[in-house]
Each structure stands twice: as structure tokens, then as C-alpha cells.
Design an enzyme around this catalytic site. Structure first.
Site, PDB file in Angstrom:
ATOM      1  N   HIS A 158    -138.472  69.398  46.689  1.00  0.00           N
ATOM      2  CA  HIS A 158    -137.176  69.817  46.151  1.00  0.00           C
ATOM      3  C   HIS A 158    -137.355  71.108  45.380  1.00  0.00           C
ATOM      4  CE1 HIS A 158    -139.075  67.013  43.302  1.00  0.00           C
ATOM      5  NE2 HIS A 158    -138.550  67.754  42.334  1.00  0.00           N
ATOM      6  N   HIS A 201    -135.604  73.162  42.394  1.00  0.00           N
ATOM      7  CA  HIS A 201    -134.627  73.158  41.309  1.00  0.00           C
ATOM      8  C   HIS A 201    -133.935  74.516  41.291  1.00  0.00           C
ATOM      9  CE1 HIS A 201    -136.364  69.621  39.007  1.00  0.00           C
ATOM     10  NE2 HIS A 201    -137.447  69.977  39.684  1.00  0.00           N
TER      11      HIS A 201
HETATM   12  P1  5GP Z   1    -139.518  66.909  39.552  1.00  0.00           P
HETATM   13  O1  5GP Z   1    -139.960  66.560  38.154  1.00  0.00           O
HETATM   14  O2  5GP Z   1    -140.116  65.974  40.567  1.00  0.00           O
HETATM   15  O3  5GP Z   1    -139.663  68.356  39.906  1.00  0.00           O
HETATM   16  O4  5GP Z   1    -137.946  66.691  39.559  1.00  0.00           O
HETATM   17  C1  5GP Z   1    -137.320  65.513  39.917  1.00  0.00           C
HETATM   18  C2  5GP Z   1    -135.880  65.648  39.489  1.00  0.00           C
HETATM   19  O5  5GP Z   1    -135.128  64.628  40.121  1.00  0.00           O
HETATM   20  C3  5GP Z   1    -135.659  65.478  37.975  1.00  0.00           C
HETATM   21  O6  5GP Z   1    -135.087  66.672  37.438  1.00  0.00           O
HETATM   22  C4  5GP Z   1    -134.725  64.267  37.865  1.00  0.00           C
HETATM   23  O7  5GP Z   1    -133.735  64.426  36.868  1.00  0.00           O
HETATM   24  C5  5GP Z   1    -134.106  64.211  39.260  1.00  0.00           C
HETATM   25  N1  5GP Z   1    -133.737  62.864  39.665  1.00  0.00           N
HETATM   26  C6  5GP Z   1    -134.499  61.742  39.567  1.00  0.00           C
HETATM   27  N2  5GP Z   1    -133.840  60.683  40.077  1.00  0.00           N
HETATM   28  C7  5GP Z   1    -132.633  61.144  40.512  1.00  0.00           C
HETATM   29  C8  5GP Z   1    -131.499  60.495  41.135  1.00  0.00           C
HETATM   30  O8  5GP Z   1    -131.474  59.297  41.395  1.00  0.00           O
HETATM   31  N3  5GP Z   1    -130.442  61.292  41.426  1.00  0.00           N
HETATM   32  C9  5GP Z   1    -130.442  62.635  41.161  1.00  0.00           C
HETATM   33  N4  5GP Z   1    -129.338  63.320  41.474  1.00  0.00           N
HETATM   34  N5  5GP Z   1    -131.486  63.279  40.588  1.00  0.00           N
HETATM   35  C10 5GP Z   1    -132.576  62.533  40.259  1.00  0.00           C
END
Ligand code: 5GP
Ligand code: ZN
Length: 140
Positions: free
Chosen positions: A97, A99
């Protein structure tokens, strides 16, 4: 495979989708750093940007379109783009993903990117973004 973002792509877990095309889906982050914080993901499962050479290329058009949408619809003054690969980098969901974080003049600077601002209403943001390559809908 038990993957949260694959479940979001499949519609098994709801999301506030703001953009979609054949290769990618973009939806609001459930715990936003800034108003309009959006995640852009490939429809196919890829662990992270190190796991498949072409995956980031596949979602490039969606990243561009979503960044434009955030600026045009939310009045953002700039955007940060961030993708973490690996737990050591802070990755928590192991489906690639990107951001996209809209930035506003009253809260500037790279160091502030992950400082959450209070009181973001995700339904209000989703409504402001609705209708552009979007399938809309309430959810997580
Ligand atoms: P990472 O830390 O892996 O780069 O980012 C994961 C992101 O996914 C986090 O910013 C978190 O808020 C988001 N996230 C986690 N679970 C969910 C969910 O169930 N729905 C949505 N829309 N975002 C999620
Ligand atoms: Zn997945």
C-alpha cells in the site's frame, strides 16, 4: 490467505473507497494522519514493493489520479507519498500500500507527516471525495 486488504478489495470488509481502476483500489485510512489520508493498493496480493518488481508500476496511474483528487477536492496544498516495506520499516499490513497524505499550510513539514490531527470525520471526507472513479460507500 488471510489478508485484510485482499478482503477490502473483495468487498468482504467495508472501506470508504475514493478511487478504483482495473489494477488498483484507493480508500481512506481508518486512522488518518491528516484529513484525506488515503491508501492506494493493487487489487492482486503483493506483500510489499520489494516482493514484485512491477507492482508499484501497476498502481502508478491510481496513485496519480488519487493525489490529484485529494488536491482538487480537499484543497490540500501538497501531498506526501509513503510506502513501508518490512516490519523494520514500520509496515503493519503486509499487502502493498502507498500512503497518500494530503498536507495543509497550517501543518507543514516532513516531520509532522505522521502526527495525527484530531477530529477527522471520515464520512465527511468520503462525501467530499465521492463521485470520481469511485464506488463510494460507508465502511471502515
Ligand atoms: P502500514 O503501517 O502497514 O504502512 O499501514 C497500514 C495502515 O492501514 C495504517 O495506517 C492503518 O491505519 C490502516 N488500516 C489498518 N486496518 C485498516 C482497516 O481495516 N481499514 C482501513 N481503511 N485502514 C486500515
Ligand atoms: Zn492481500
Amino acid at each position: 490467505m488471510d489478508c485484510l486488504f485482499c478482503a477490502i478489495v473483495a468487498g468482504d470488509i467495508p472501506s470508504r473507497q475514493v478511487y478504483a481502476d482495473a489494477a488498483a483500489v484507493a480508500f481512506l485510512d481508518i486512522n488518518p494522519w491528516k484529513r484525506g489520508h488515503t491508501l492506494v493498493i493493487p487489487r492482486r496480493h503483493v506483500d510489499d514493493l520489494l516482493a514484485a518488481d512491477e507492482a508499484l508500476t501497476e498502481i502508478a496511474a491510481a496513485i496519480n489520479a488519487t493525489a490529484r483528487l485529494l488536491v482538487d477536492r480537499l484543497g490540500a496544498d501538497g501531498v506526501n507519498l509513503l510506502s513501508s516495506a518490512g516490519a523494520v520499516a514500520g509496515q503493519e499490513v503486509f499487502h502493498l500500500h502507498v500512503h497518500l497524505v494530503p498536507r495543509y499550510a497550517d501543518d507543514p513539514g516532513l516531520r509532522a507527516v505522521t502526527d495525527r490531527v484530531a477530529g477527522i470525520d471520515l464520512d465527511e471526507v468520503a462525501a467530499a471525495l465521492a463521485g470520481a472513479g469511485s464506488s463510494g460507500g460507508a465502511g471502515r
